[in-house]
Design a protein around this motif. Structure first.
Motif, PDB file in Angstrom:
ATOM      1  N   GLU A   1      -3.865  -0.494  -4.059  1.00 11.34           N
ATOM      2  CA  GLU A   1      -2.795  -0.264  -3.888  1.00 11.34           C
ATOM      3  C   GLU A   1      -1.568   0.513  -4.475  1.00 11.34           C
ATOM      4  O   GLU A   1      -1.249   0.358  -5.928  1.00 11.34           O
ATOM      5  CB  GLU A   1      -1.582  -1.591  -3.480  1.00 11.34           C
ATOM      6  CG  GLU A   1      -2.433  -2.592  -2.750  1.00 11.34           C
ATOM      7  CD  GLU A   1      -1.750  -3.905  -2.567  1.00 11.34           C
ATOM      8  OE1 GLU A   1      -2.753  -4.260  -1.399  1.00 11.34           O
ATOM      9  OE2 GLU A   1      -1.396  -4.176  -3.439  1.00 11.34           O
TER      10      GLU A   1
ATOM     11  N   THR B   1      -6.351   2.003   1.342  1.00  9.58           N
ATOM     12  CA  THR B   1      -6.456   1.779  -0.170  1.00  9.58           C
ATOM     13  C   THR B   1      -7.175   1.742  -0.606  1.00  9.58           C
ATOM     14  O   THR B   1      -7.779   2.095  -1.785  1.00  9.58           O
ATOM     15  CB  THR B   1      -6.222   0.331   0.344  1.00  9.58           C
ATOM     16  OG1 THR B   1      -7.388  -0.903   1.150  1.00  9.58           O
ATOM     17  CG2 THR B   1      -4.313   0.029  -0.138  1.00  9.58           C
TER      18      THR B   1
ATOM     19  N   THR C   1     -10.602  -1.469  -3.565  1.00  9.10           N
ATOM     20  CA  THR C   1      -9.247  -0.790  -3.158  1.00  9.10           C
ATOM     21  C   THR C   1      -8.390  -0.457  -3.849  1.00  9.10           C
ATOM     22  O   THR C   1      -8.849  -1.255  -5.354  1.00  9.10           O
ATOM     23  CB  THR C   1      -9.070  -1.584  -1.927  1.00  9.10           C
ATOM     24  OG1 THR C   1      -9.038  -2.650  -2.752  1.00  9.10           O
ATOM     25  CG2 THR C   1     -10.273  -1.754  -0.921  1.00  9.10           C
TER      26      THR C   1
ATOM     27  N   MET D   1       1.381  -1.433  -0.040  1.00 11.44           N
ATOM     28  CA  MET D   1       0.250  -0.618  -0.085  1.00 11.44           C
ATOM     29  C   MET D   1       0.921   1.709   0.262  1.00 11.44           C
ATOM     30  O   MET D   1       2.104   1.670   1.046  1.00 11.44           O
ATOM     31  CB  MET D   1      -0.741  -0.243   1.220  1.00 11.44           C
ATOM     32  CG  MET D   1      -2.088   1.202   1.580  1.00 11.44           C
ATOM     33  SD  MET D   1      -2.533   1.172   2.455  1.00 11.44           S
ATOM     34  CE  MET D   1      -1.020   1.324   3.409  1.00 11.44           C
TER      35      MET D   1
END
Length: 282
Positions: free
Chosen positions: A140, A261, A138, A1
């Motif tokens: 990263e 994230t 989400t 992340m």
């Protein structure tokens, strides 16, 4: 992340939305055919069905998602949070299988496909022992480096290792309880592995934080770490590494990771963060 953790209370805990930070985080240790499945599982979200196109074990294979008659992206249109400390996850790889399936983040509707390397379909060298998938909404971010770990995100949604006893199905959408997270470093990229248990697992009510996993699934987190550490070795690659001295971080830390994230994803989807990776946002 890619966004450093600051120990701010996440939305999952009723606090304020977390802010992006570049300072070191607070450490918290410790042919098409429509497939419609019926399940007695309270964890599975029956609103979503799957449509497969192309033959299995070919480069053309894709699994698409529908909600009623509407085509939906599992990455963009399935909600992340499920309430009461649960989140939704999409199973890409059912336990005890080896085909490396993944959501195609660069294709419209982001279907599930089999990963390819040098023109060949990818398989793990041995079966994965848990259900494996992703958290929707989400991301990263590869453009921001985590200050403590010294690694940027891997440009993918956050991964979930669901440790319950029942095998999930590819393309299933499930409600799970996140209780821990491992900070895997893969080729210099940060690739979070969220440890979760299905809402309908017989032990779900007993698993509320990382120490409960060791109590009710003794040795399981170490097995997860060793599997992901070593799975590339048979192909002649070095072992993966893990941050935080190989510790599985606790539930509070895990929800910080999920929230940050998610915020990175929102920036990408809204255009606040330029889509320099040419990902599909539909």
């Amino acid at each position: 992340m890619a966004i450093a953790l600051r120990g701010l209370r996440s939305a999952a805990f009723g606090g304020k939305v977390m802010r992006q930070a570049l300072v070191a985080p607070i450490r918290v240790v410790p042919s098409s055919r429509k497939l419609s499945f019926k399940s007695a599982s309270t964890a599975e979200i029956a609103a979503y069905t799957n449509v497969e196109k192309g033959e299995s074990n070919t480069l053309e294979y894709r699994m698409f998602f529908k909600q009623g008659a509407k085509d939906v992206s599992p990455w963009h249109e399935i909600p992340l949070y499920a309430g009461d400390g649960y989140v939704h996850y999409i199973c890409e790889i059912p336990k005890e299988t080896s085909a490396k399936m993944e959501v195609a983040t660069d294709e419209p509707c982001t279907p599930i496909k089999q990963d390819v390397k040098k023109g060949k379909l990818r398989f793990y060298p041995y079966n994965i022992n848990w259900n494996y998938g992703l958290l929707p909404q989400t991301w990263e971010d590869p453009g921001v480096t985590n200050a403590e770990l010294g690694a940027a995100g891997d440009n993918d949604p956050v991964d979930v290792v669901e440790i319950g006893t029942a095998a999930a199905k590819r393309g299933g959408v499930y409600k799970v309880k996140p209780v821990g997270v491992l900070a895997m470093i893969d080729d210099g990229e940060l690739d979070w592995k969220v440890i979760a248990v299905s809402a309908d697992d017989p032990k779900a009510a007993l698993i509320n934080d990382v120490e409960d996993v060791e109590k009710h699934f003794p040795g399981e987190i170490q097995k997860v770490l060793e599997w992901f550490r070593d799975y590339k070795i048979p192909d002649g690659k070095p072992a993966n590494k893990f941050g935080y001295d190989n510790k599985c971080m606790n539930k509070e830390f895990t929800f910080h990771v999920i929230q940050e994230t998610h915020e990175a994803y929102v920036k990408l989807k809204s255009g606040a963060r330029a889509n320099t990776e040419e990902l599909s946002l539909i």
